[in-house]
Structure formats: C-alpha cells, structure tokens
Design a protein around this motif. Structure first.
Motif, PDB file in Angstrom:
ATOM      1  N   CYS A  52       8.197  33.135 -14.122  1.00 35.12           N
ATOM      2  CA  CYS A  52       7.818  34.529 -14.306  1.00 35.12           C
ATOM      3  C   CYS A  52       8.576  35.013 -15.543  1.00 35.12           C
ATOM      4  CB  CYS A  52       8.211  35.334 -13.070  1.00 35.12           C
ATOM      5  SG  CYS A  52       7.528  36.990 -13.068  1.00 35.12           S
ATOM      6  N   TYR A  53       7.881  35.711 -16.452  1.00 37.15           N
ATOM      7  CA  TYR A  53       8.526  36.103 -17.699  1.00 37.15           C
ATOM      8  C   TYR A  53       7.966  37.407 -18.249  1.00 37.15           C
ATOM      9  CZ  TYR A  53       4.377  33.952 -19.849  1.00 37.15           C
ATOM     10  OH  TYR A  53       3.088  33.622 -20.205  1.00 37.15           O
ATOM     11  N   LEU A  54       8.779  38.065 -19.091  1.00 39.17           N
ATOM     12  CA  LEU A  54       8.349  39.266 -19.796  1.00 39.17           C
ATOM     13  C   LEU A  54       7.741  38.845 -21.123  1.00 39.17           C
ATOM     14  CD1 LEU A  54      11.447  41.564 -19.245  1.00 39.17           C
ATOM     15  CD2 LEU A  54       9.189  41.855 -18.230  1.00 39.17           C
ATOM     16  N   ASN A  55       6.516  39.256 -21.367  1.00 35.00           N
ATOM     17  CA  ASN A  55       5.873  39.029 -22.654  1.00 35.00           C
ATOM     18  C   ASN A  55       5.885  40.367 -23.380  1.00 35.00           C
ATOM     19  OD1 ASN A  55       4.229  38.661 -24.849  1.00 35.00           O
ATOM     20  ND2 ASN A  55       2.633  37.574 -23.721  1.00 35.00           N
ATOM     21  N   ARG A  56       6.863  40.554 -24.240  1.00 37.64           N
ATOM     22  CA  ARG A  56       7.022  41.816 -24.955  1.00 37.64           C
ATOM     23  C   ARG A  56       5.981  42.006 -26.057  1.00 37.64           C
ATOM     24  NH1 ARG A  56      12.396  44.074 -24.014  1.00 37.64           N
ATOM     25  NH2 ARG A  56      13.497  42.711 -22.577  1.00 37.64           N
ATOM     26  N   GLN A  57       5.260  40.940 -26.430  1.00 43.02           N
ATOM     27  CA  GLN A  57       4.250  41.026 -27.478  1.00 43.02           C
ATOM     28  C   GLN A  57       2.828  41.098 -26.927  1.00 43.02           C
ATOM     29  OE1 GLN A  57       6.605  38.284 -27.733  1.00 43.02           O
ATOM     30  NE2 GLN A  57       7.939  39.596 -28.918  1.00 43.02           N
ATOM     31  N   ALA A  58       2.654  41.220 -25.624  1.00 40.67           N
ATOM     32  CA  ALA A  58       1.323  41.225 -25.017  1.00 40.67           C
ATOM     33  C   ALA A  58       0.511  42.430 -25.483  1.00 40.67           C
ATOM     34  CB  ALA A  58       1.445  41.230 -23.496  1.00 40.67           C
ATOM     35  N   ASP A  59      -0.800  42.271 -25.451  1.00 45.66           N
ATOM     36  CA  ASP A  59      -1.723  43.353 -25.799  1.00 45.66           C
ATOM     37  C   ASP A  59      -2.507  43.691 -24.546  1.00 45.66           C
ATOM     38  OD1 ASP A  59      -3.174  45.134 -27.389  1.00 45.66           O
ATOM     39  OD2 ASP A  59      -4.673  43.617 -27.886  1.00 45.66           O
ATOM     40  N   PRO A  60      -2.501  44.901 -24.058  1.00 43.83           N
ATOM     41  CA  PRO A  60      -2.270  46.157 -24.765  1.00 43.83           C
ATOM     42  C   PRO A  60      -0.832  46.652 -24.757  1.00 43.83           C
ATOM     43  CG  PRO A  60      -3.128  46.657 -22.593  1.00 43.83           C
ATOM     44  CD  PRO A  60      -3.047  45.149 -22.711  1.00 43.83           C
ATOM     45  N   GLY A  61       0.072  45.971 -24.103  1.00 41.87           N
ATOM     46  CA  GLY A  61       1.470  46.388 -24.073  1.00 41.87           C
ATOM     47  C   GLY A  61       2.294  45.329 -23.380  1.00 41.87           C
ATOM     48  N   PRO A  62       3.608  45.520 -23.329  1.00 41.47           N
ATOM     49  CA  PRO A  62       4.474  44.549 -22.674  1.00 41.47           C
ATOM     50  C   PRO A  62       3.982  44.256 -21.255  1.00 41.47           C
ATOM     51  CG  PRO A  62       5.765  46.294 -23.675  1.00 41.47           C
ATOM     52  CD  PRO A  62       4.334  46.709 -23.758  1.00 41.47           C
ATOM     53  N   ALA A  63       4.112  43.011 -20.843  1.00 42.35           N
ATOM     54  CA  ALA A  63       3.580  42.622 -19.538  1.00 42.35           C
ATOM     55  C   ALA A  63       4.509  41.623 -18.866  1.00 42.35           C
ATOM     56  CB  ALA A  63       2.200  41.990 -19.704  1.00 42.35           C
ATOM     57  N   ILE A  64       4.429  41.609 -17.541  1.00 36.35           N
ATOM     58  CA  ILE A  64       5.050  40.549 -16.764  1.00 36.35           C
ATOM     59  C   ILE A  64       3.960  39.508 -16.563  1.00 36.35           C
ATOM     60  CG2 ILE A  64       6.062  39.900 -14.558  1.00 36.35           C
ATOM     61  CD1 ILE A  64       7.283  42.691 -14.415  1.00 36.35           C
ATOM     62  N   GLU A  65       4.271  38.259 -16.924  1.00 38.12           N
ATOM     63  CA  GLU A  65       3.299  37.187 -16.819  1.00 38.12           C
ATOM     64  C   GLU A  65       3.866  36.046 -15.976  1.00 38.12           C
ATOM     65  OE1 GLU A  65       1.847  36.197 -20.731  1.00 38.12           O
ATOM     66  OE2 GLU A  65       1.048  38.215 -21.008  1.00 38.12           O
TER      67      GLU A  65
END
Length: 92
Positions: free
Chosen positions: A28-41
């Motif tokens: 489980c990780y934070l994707n700070r560059q995700a679109d449309p905004g930061p996401a937990i993936e």
C-alpha cells in the motif's frame, strides 16, 4: 527479490521514503503524482498490478502510512483543524 533467491524485480516508481508499507497481500503506498490528485494505491502481489484505493482530498501533511494486519484499515497523516488521523474504510 524472491526470498529463496533469484533476480530482483522493479515494481513501483512512486513511493517516497516512508510513503509505503508491505503487508500480506501487497504494498500500500501514497502516489503523490496521481491524477486527479494524490491517492492511496495498492500493488497486488497476486496480479502484479496496482489499483487506486482512494483519491485524497488534500495532499498528505507528512510522511508515512500503515495498514492493519487484516488489510481493512489504512492510517496516514492528514492535517485538519480537528484531527490528524484519517480512516479509510472498506479497503480491499
């Protein structure tokens, strides 16, 4: 790298220092560059693919996150006037 030896394998580009955690089913990780905004993936060991658990309303206020041993709860830092703890329910 497999525990029994073998070739190492690159699996994720996004997580920064303390922005990820490993548990039985995956990463489980934070994707700070995700679109449309930061996401937990979630990176699933079984499928080798990632999926979005939730898109965050605001960027995380700090570093790190944790997942409960059963994978049902995620804890990360969020800055609000009333609380610094966010609960993500129904994580699978």
């Amino acid at each position: 790298m497999p525990l029994g030896g073998g070739e190492e394998e690159h699996v994720l580009d996004y997580p920064r220092y303390l922005d990820w955690t490993i548990f039985e089913k995956g990463i489980c990780y934070l994707n700070r560059q995700a679109d449309p905004g930061p996401a937990i993936e979630f990176y699933d060991f079984a499928t080798g693919g990632s999926s979005t658990v939730t898109v965050l309303e605001d960027p995380p206020a700090g570093w790190g996150l944790s997942v409960s041993p059963d994978g049902r709860w995620i804890l990360y830092v969020r800055r609000e006037s009333e609380s610094d703890i966010m609960l993500v329910e129904n994580f699978r």
